[in-house]
Motif scaffolding. Structure first.
Motif, short mmCIF file in Angstrom:
data_model
loop_
_atom_site.label_atom_id
_atom_site.label_comp_id
_atom_site.label_asym_id
_atom_site.label_seq_id
_atom_site.Cartn_x
_atom_site.Cartn_y
_atom_site.Cartn_z
N GLY A 272 4.14 32.77 40.68
CA GLY A 272 3.73 33.51 41.87
C GLY A 272 3.86 35.01 41.69
O GLY A 272 4.39 35.50 40.68
N THR A 273 3.37 35.76 42.67
CA THR A 273 3.44 37.22 42.65
C THR A 273 4.03 37.71 43.97
O THR A 273 4.17 36.96 44.94
N VAL A 274 4.33 39.00 44.00
CA VAL A 274 4.69 39.67 45.24
C VAL A 274 3.67 40.79 45.44
O VAL A 274 3.45 41.61 44.54
N ASN A 275 3.04 40.83 46.62
CA ASN A 275 1.97 41.78 46.90
C ASN A 275 2.36 42.72 48.02
O ASN A 275 2.75 42.26 49.10
N GLY A 276 2.22 44.01 47.77
CA GLY A 276 2.47 45.00 48.81
C GLY A 276 1.18 45.67 49.22
O GLY A 276 0.48 46.25 48.38
N LEU A 277 0.82 45.58 50.49
CA LEU A 277 -0.40 46.18 51.03
C LEU A 277 -0.04 47.42 51.83
O LEU A 277 0.78 47.36 52.75
N THR A 278 -0.65 48.56 51.50
CA THR A 278 -0.43 49.81 52.22
C THR A 278 -1.76 50.37 52.70
O THR A 278 -2.73 50.42 51.94
N LEU A 279 -1.82 50.79 53.97
CA LEU A 279 -3.01 51.41 54.54
C LEU A 279 -2.66 52.84 54.93
O LEU A 279 -1.68 53.07 55.65
N THR A 280 -3.47 53.79 54.47
CA THR A 280 -3.21 55.21 54.71
C THR A 280 -4.47 55.88 55.25
O THR A 280 -5.54 55.73 54.66
N PRO A 281 -4.37 56.62 56.36
CA PRO A 281 -5.54 57.35 56.86
C PRO A 281 -6.02 58.37 55.83
O PRO A 281 -5.21 59.02 55.16
N ASN A 282 -7.32 58.50 55.73
CA ASN A 282 -7.93 59.43 54.77
C ASN A 282 -9.13 60.06 55.45
O ASN A 282 -9.74 59.47 56.35
N ASP A 283 -9.49 61.26 55.02
CA ASP A 283 -10.64 61.94 55.62
C ASP A 283 -11.91 61.10 55.57
O ASP A 283 -12.77 61.21 56.44
N SER A 284 -12.02 60.24 54.56
CA SER A 284 -13.23 59.43 54.39
C SER A 284 -13.09 58.03 54.97
O SER A 284 -14.04 57.25 54.91
N GLY A 285 -11.92 57.70 55.51
CA GLY A 285 -11.73 56.37 56.07
C GLY A 285 -10.28 55.93 55.96
O GLY A 285 -9.38 56.61 56.41
N THR A 286 -10.08 54.80 55.30
CA THR A 286 -8.74 54.26 55.09
C THR A 286 -8.53 53.97 53.61
O THR A 286 -9.35 53.29 52.98
#
Length: 323
Positions: A272-286
């Motif tokens: 198995g794996t461990v997955n980290g998802l990060t969302l960051t605002p950006n001038d062009s979107g996310t």
């Protein structure tokens, strides 16, 4: 050199750096919030940085390490306290051990990054406040002022390259180590939209399909720590093979910003794996970032060889068309 001044003030227990850049605040801001960009200049020239987590939101965390020419790693972390887009952000900056735990034997400082527009572009002020004079003098003796000047000297080239990153909306896969891979995709849509797209079961069935010819027949999401998710795909054509799926548990979650989960292929003994998802605002979107931690290099290479990047790009392009 973009640095205009470095001021050490023992009375206020602070070290403040002022620098100016010939770019808009938004471009300079994105350089600091994009892990791919900040790691190109956060460390001194001879000690480049690698960010394995970078949550640009209150309550978030950043984990990074700098690698010396001899291959020795020096680890650090940020705890994010406040973020006002295109204005300032405040973090606690400290040292860490290789396993990510905080090294309490070394100083921690409170850093405020302030971004101001100027007629020529932008002004950046970085103020680090320490708990004692001894802590301030200790980091100065460790080379913090020289290291900061060296790091700042690299930003201008990074800013010149930012346009390429902003225009590159395709999935980018980077191997960070024997066990870690970082996948990045800039998506035209808000953070709220992209977060919902990863947690709304009906919406996920419309875009998380990989290459054409597959459908998601089962989608059970997990939205809280300890909950288990389950996804299953089947080929559209009856003679196109058998289905497959993944399951896992939520280990950590910061709504609208970050989640960390385990992932295991259903009915297999594959590691198995461990997955980290990060969302960051950006001038062009996310800016979407997925850090995947594998048990070893062999598993990493096996998964990458399956066409993982291409499959993720097909899904993200489909998501973007929906948004």
């Amino acid at each position: 050199m973009p640095v205009t001044s470095v001021v050490k003030d023992p009375e206020t227990l602070s070290l403040t750096v002022h620098a100016e850049f010939p770019v808009p605040v938004s471009r300079l801001w994105d350089a600091y919030l994009d892990a791919r960009q900040i790691e190109k200049f956060w460390g001194p020239v001879e000690c480049p940085a690698t960010f394995t987590r970078h949550d640009a939101t209150a309550g978030g965390r950043s984990n990074y390490h700098m690698t010396s020419p001899e291959g020795e790693e020096h680890h650090g972390y940020w705890i994010w306290h406040e973020v006002v887009e295109h204005k300032f952000f405040e973090v606690s900056d400290g040292f860490a051990y290789a396993d990510g735990t905080e090294n309490t034997t070394l100083p921690v400082n409170r850093m405020v990054f302030t971004f101001d527009p100027t007629p020529e572009g932008s002004k950046l002020s970085v103020s680090a406040v320490f708990e004692t004079v001894e802590d301030l003098e200790k980091v100065v003796a460790m080379g913090m002022i020289e290291g900061t000047r060296s790091a700042m000297s690299q930003i201008e080239q990074v800013l010149a390259d930012l346009r390429d990153y902003a225009q590159n909306f395709s999935t980018d896969t980077q191997i960070l180590s024997d066990t870690q891979v970082r996948v990045t995709r800039l998506i035209r849509g808000s953070v709220a939209q992209v977060w919902q797209a990863h947690h709304d079961e009906q919406l996920m069935k419309r875009w998380m399909l990989g290459p054409d010819g597959w459908e998601m027949t089962e989608c059970v999401t997990a939205k809280n720590v300890g909950e288990t998710y389950r996804y299953w795909w089947e080929p559209v054509a009856a003679d196109a093979g058998t289905g497959f799926g993944f399951t896992g548990t939520v280990l950590e979650i910061l709504p609208q910003s970050y989640s960390r989960t385990t992932e295991q292929m259903i009915d297999t003994d594959y590691p198995g794996t461990v997955n980290g998802l990060t969302l960051t605002p950006n001038d062009s979107g996310t800016l979407l970032t997925v850090l995947i931690t594998y048990p070893d290099a062999q598993t990493r290479d096996m998964v990458l060889a399956t066409g993982m990047t291409e499959g993720m790009e097909a899904s993200y392009a489909r998501l973007e068309s929906i948004l």
